[in-house]
Design an enzyme around this catalytic site. Structure first.
Site, PDB file in Angstrom:
ATOM      1  N   CYS A 156       1.073  -1.407   0.088  1.00  0.00           N
ATOM      2  CA  CYS A 156      -0.115   0.107  -0.458  1.00  0.00           C
ATOM      3  C   CYS A 156       0.883   1.492  -0.189  1.00  0.00           C
ATOM      4  O   CYS A 156       0.567   2.136  -0.553  1.00  0.00           O
ATOM      5  CB  CYS A 156      -0.975   0.176   1.693  1.00  0.00           C
ATOM      6  SG  CYS A 156      -2.294  -1.028   0.731  1.00  0.00           S
TER       7      CYS A 156
HETATM    8  N1  CO8 Z   1     -19.309  -9.304   8.210  1.00  0.00           N
HETATM    9  C1  CO8 Z   1     -20.328  -9.766   9.751  1.00  0.00           C
HETATM   10  N2  CO8 Z   1     -19.574  -9.840  10.205  1.00  0.00           N
HETATM   11  C2  CO8 Z   1     -18.313  -9.764  10.056  1.00  0.00           C
HETATM   12  C3  CO8 Z   1     -18.200  -9.198   9.465  1.00  0.00           C
HETATM   13  C4  CO8 Z   1     -18.442  -8.865   8.287  1.00  0.00           C
HETATM   14  N3  CO8 Z   1     -17.950  -9.220   7.397  1.00  0.00           N
HETATM   15  N4  CO8 Z   1     -15.794  -9.670   9.129  1.00  0.00           N
HETATM   16  C5  CO8 Z   1     -15.667  -9.772   9.972  1.00  0.00           C
HETATM   17  N5  CO8 Z   1     -17.015  -9.671  11.064  1.00  0.00           N
HETATM   18  C6  CO8 Z   1     -17.442 -10.518  12.501  1.00  0.00           C
HETATM   19  C7  CO8 Z   1     -15.975 -10.696  13.135  1.00  0.00           C
HETATM   20  O1  CO8 Z   1     -16.120 -12.240  13.304  1.00  0.00           O
HETATM   21  C8  CO8 Z   1     -16.052 -10.565  14.660  1.00  0.00           C
HETATM   22  O2  CO8 Z   1     -16.558 -11.163  15.184  1.00  0.00           O
HETATM   23  P1  CO8 Z   1     -17.050 -11.606  16.941  1.00  0.00           P
HETATM   24  O3  CO8 Z   1     -16.300 -10.674  18.083  1.00  0.00           O
HETATM   25  O4  CO8 Z   1     -17.669 -12.740  17.514  1.00  0.00           O
HETATM   26  O5  CO8 Z   1     -15.592 -12.756  16.652  1.00  0.00           O
HETATM   27  C9  CO8 Z   1     -16.856  -9.363  14.703  1.00  0.00           C
HETATM   28  O6  CO8 Z   1     -17.268  -8.984  13.018  1.00  0.00           O
HETATM   29  C10 CO8 Z   1     -15.685  -7.773  14.699  1.00  0.00           C
HETATM   30  O7  CO8 Z   1     -14.250  -8.457  13.778  1.00  0.00           O
HETATM   31  P2  CO8 Z   1     -12.752  -7.760  13.861  1.00  0.00           P
HETATM   32  O8  CO8 Z   1     -12.512  -7.775  14.338  1.00  0.00           O
HETATM   33  O9  CO8 Z   1     -12.290  -8.180  12.684  1.00  0.00           O
HETATM   34  O10 CO8 Z   1     -13.493  -6.538  12.575  1.00  0.00           O
HETATM   35  P3  CO8 Z   1     -12.755  -5.033  13.116  1.00  0.00           P
HETATM   36  O11 CO8 Z   1     -13.701  -4.227  13.607  1.00  0.00           O
HETATM   37  O12 CO8 Z   1     -11.125  -4.809  13.589  1.00  0.00           O
HETATM   38  O13 CO8 Z   1     -12.835  -4.471  11.150  1.00  0.00           O
HETATM   39  C11 CO8 Z   1     -11.518  -4.603   9.759  1.00  0.00           C
HETATM   40  C12 CO8 Z   1     -12.234  -5.151  10.186  1.00  0.00           C
HETATM   41  C13 CO8 Z   1     -12.348  -3.472   8.357  1.00  0.00           C
HETATM   42  C14 CO8 Z   1     -10.426  -5.686   8.548  1.00  0.00           C
HETATM   43  C15 CO8 Z   1     -10.136  -3.703  10.330  1.00  0.00           C
HETATM   44  O14 CO8 Z   1      -9.815  -4.704  11.913  1.00  0.00           O
HETATM   45  C16 CO8 Z   1      -9.675  -2.614   9.567  1.00  0.00           C
HETATM   46  O15 CO8 Z   1      -9.968  -2.010   8.380  1.00  0.00           O
HETATM   47  N6  CO8 Z   1      -8.120  -3.164   9.697  1.00  0.00           N
HETATM   48  C17 CO8 Z   1      -7.325  -2.378   9.374  1.00  0.00           C
HETATM   49  C18 CO8 Z   1      -7.221  -3.025   8.123  1.00  0.00           C
HETATM   50  C19 CO8 Z   1      -6.181  -2.688   6.675  1.00  0.00           C
HETATM   51  O16 CO8 Z   1      -5.448  -0.802   7.294  1.00  0.00           O
HETATM   52  N7  CO8 Z   1      -5.012  -3.439   6.419  1.00  0.00           N
HETATM   53  C20 CO8 Z   1      -4.353  -2.781   5.537  1.00  0.00           C
HETATM   54  C21 CO8 Z   1      -4.094  -3.973   4.011  1.00  0.00           C
HETATM   55  S1  CO8 Z   1      -3.695  -3.686   2.753  1.00  0.00           S
HETATM   56  C22 CO8 Z   1      -2.210  -3.280   2.533  1.00  0.00           C
HETATM   57  O17 CO8 Z   1      -1.135  -3.414   3.026  1.00  0.00           O
HETATM   58  C23 CO8 Z   1      -1.500  -3.903   0.837  1.00  0.00           C
HETATM   59  C24 CO8 Z   1      -1.770  -5.231   1.415  1.00  0.00           C
HETATM   60  C25 CO8 Z   1      -1.577  -5.571  -0.293  1.00  0.00           C
HETATM   61  C26 CO8 Z   1      -2.799  -5.078  -1.323  1.00  0.00           C
HETATM   62  C27 CO8 Z   1      -3.457  -6.464  -1.431  1.00  0.00           C
HETATM   63  C28 CO8 Z   1      -4.449  -6.511  -2.431  1.00  0.00           C
HETATM   64  C29 CO8 Z   1      -5.831  -7.596  -2.606  1.00  0.00           C
END
Ligand code: CO8
Length: 371
Positions: A156
């Site tokens: 990224c």
């Molecule tokens: N629908 C409903 N519920 C869900 C879903 C969904 N889609 N997904 C997860 N849940 C549930 C989980 O199972 C969890 O349930 P429980 O509490 O019962 O365990 C609950 O919701 C909360 O889940 P999370 O803790 O995972 O949720 P978050 O609040 O942390 O949100 C995010 C998830 C949005 C992913 C958040 O953690 C985030 O944005 N983190 C940072 C991500 C980021 O910036 N990553 C960078 C990646 S990009 C990069 O570096 C480039 C890589 C190369 C490119 C790749 C190209 C493909």
């Protein structure tokens, strides 16, 4: 040392859009079919059922409402769950080069430059569709640019790292003008079958023209750049050229994007805020001197928190514009889309910061001033 400025930007945006509602409907149907197919294993406890996704969760957790993709039909087909892109013969332009040429032409036009003015092309992206020849060299050829081209990948943060590479070359005099492009076909790398990340990414390509400036030409002077990396496995993809040597050519989850999203959120936010603040301090600038911050577009809550840590208060939407509601995370291109769309209104003398962050971990900060 020469002075260097961003004099043009361009964005290629794919026509096709997938809304959260469409995405969740296709994923949930895929999950339902999988659970039906494996009902016996699920009943015996030897397999977990796939959980359902929800629109409400996606919007609340990320701020994403829709994303552009190169091929919608494959992505939302529950029996496929990935884009279907036509294979191209070697004598046809490759898809990454094609979208980069489109964005590059817009950036060149905005800069009032032609291919003859450019000395080099950097293709900075989180995935490259082949090992070689470099996509940058193909783009260079397609545009008729003399000089050189090379590919680079810092996930990224590729664009800000690319800006520093270009700016350093222009400052030192080894190039007069550089075209940097960020073709991000994230849909090919995304795991659309994983509920925890299926909503995160979108496709796009951005382009930036940087050149030596002497007077007060129209553009954004690059005052300073800072980069930082720190190794982490929390965002990872194990696909690579050694795959066949491991006798592991079958379907594997780790051949697509994987992350520990919550850990990424927690660990990257302070790293980004620290780098931005120390970078400003090194330049004898205060956060209050900034008219705008163009941040990486991964997660709205993440950006809100970073903005708050840097400014010491909640940033306004004008100060810190987001595009992720319409584009999702477009990897290296995100901060450049925000910069390109939300910089034209600022008057001469305005200061801003372009900042990207992501896998590696990696963070890049670029301080710019409107000329
Ligand atoms: N629908 C409903 N519920 C869900 C879903 C969904 N889609 N997904 C997860 N849940 C549930 C989980 O199972 C969890 O349930 P429980 O509490 O019962 O365990 C609950 O919701 C909360 O889940 P999370 O803790 O995972 O949720 P978050 O609040 O942390 O949100 C995010 C998830 C949005 C992913 C958040 O953690 C985030 O944005 N983190 C940072 C991500 C980021 O910036 N990553 C960078 C990646 S990009 C990069 O570096 C480039 C890589 C190369 C490119 C790749 C190209 C493909």
């Amino acid at each position: 040392m020469n002075r260097v400025a961003i004099t043009g930007t361009g964005i290629f945006t794919p026509d096709e859009v997938v809304t959260n509602a469409e995405l969740v409907a296709s994923y949930n149907e895929y999950a339902r079919r999988q659970n039906e197919e494996h009902a016996d294993e699920i009943a015996s406890g030897s397999r977990d059922p796939l959980p359902m996704s929800s629109e409400e969760f996606i919007l609340k957790a990320s701020g994403i409402e829709r994303r552009h993709v190169m091929d919608k039909s494959g992505v939302i087909d529950p029996s496929r769950m990935m884009p279907k892109l036509r294979p191209r013969p070697d004598d046809e332009i490759s898809i990454m080069a094609e979208i980069a040429v489109d964005a590059a032409k817009q950036a060149l036009e905005q800069a009032g430059r032609t291919a003859a003015d450019i000395d080099g092309v950097i293709c900075a992206a989180s995935n490259h569709e082949r090992a070689y020849p470099a996509i940058a060299v193909e783009i260079q050829h397609a545009l008729g640019i003399k000089g050189f081209g090379f590919d680079m990948n810092v996930a990224c943060s590729s664009a800000t790292f690319g800006i520093q590479a270009a700016a350093d070359m222009i400052r030192s005099g080894s190039a007069r003008a550089i075209l940097m492009v960020n073709p991000e076909i994230t849909s090919g790398h995304q795991e659309w079958r994983d509920r925890d990340c299926h909503f995160i990414f979108g496709d796009v390509c951005t382009a930036v023209v940087m050149e030596r400036v002497e007077g007060n030409e129209d553009g954004w002077e690059i005052l300073s750049t800072r980069l930082a990396t720190e190794f982490s496995n929390n965002i990872r993809n194990n696909n690579g050229f050694l795959r066949r040597t491991h006798d592991q050519m079958g379907e594997r989850r780790d051949m697509q994007f994987m992350q520990e999203g919550r850990k990424v959120f927690r660990q990257v936010v302070p790293m980004v805020a620290d780098l931005m603040l120390s970078h400003l301090a090194e330049q004898d600038l205060q956060p209050s001197d900034l008219s705008r911050m163009w941040l990486h577009q991964a997660n709205k809550n993440m950006n809100d928190l970073i903005g708050q840590k840097v400014l010491g208060r909640e940033p306004t939407r004008e100060e810190q514009p987001n595009v992720l509601q319409d584009y999702a995370n477009t990897s290296s291109a995100g901060s450049i889309i925000a910069f390109s769309k939300f910089s034209g209104d600022l008057p001469s003398g305005s200061l801003g910061i372009i900042c990207s962050f992501g896998a590696g971990y990696s963070v890049g900060s670029v301080i710019v001033r409107r000329m």
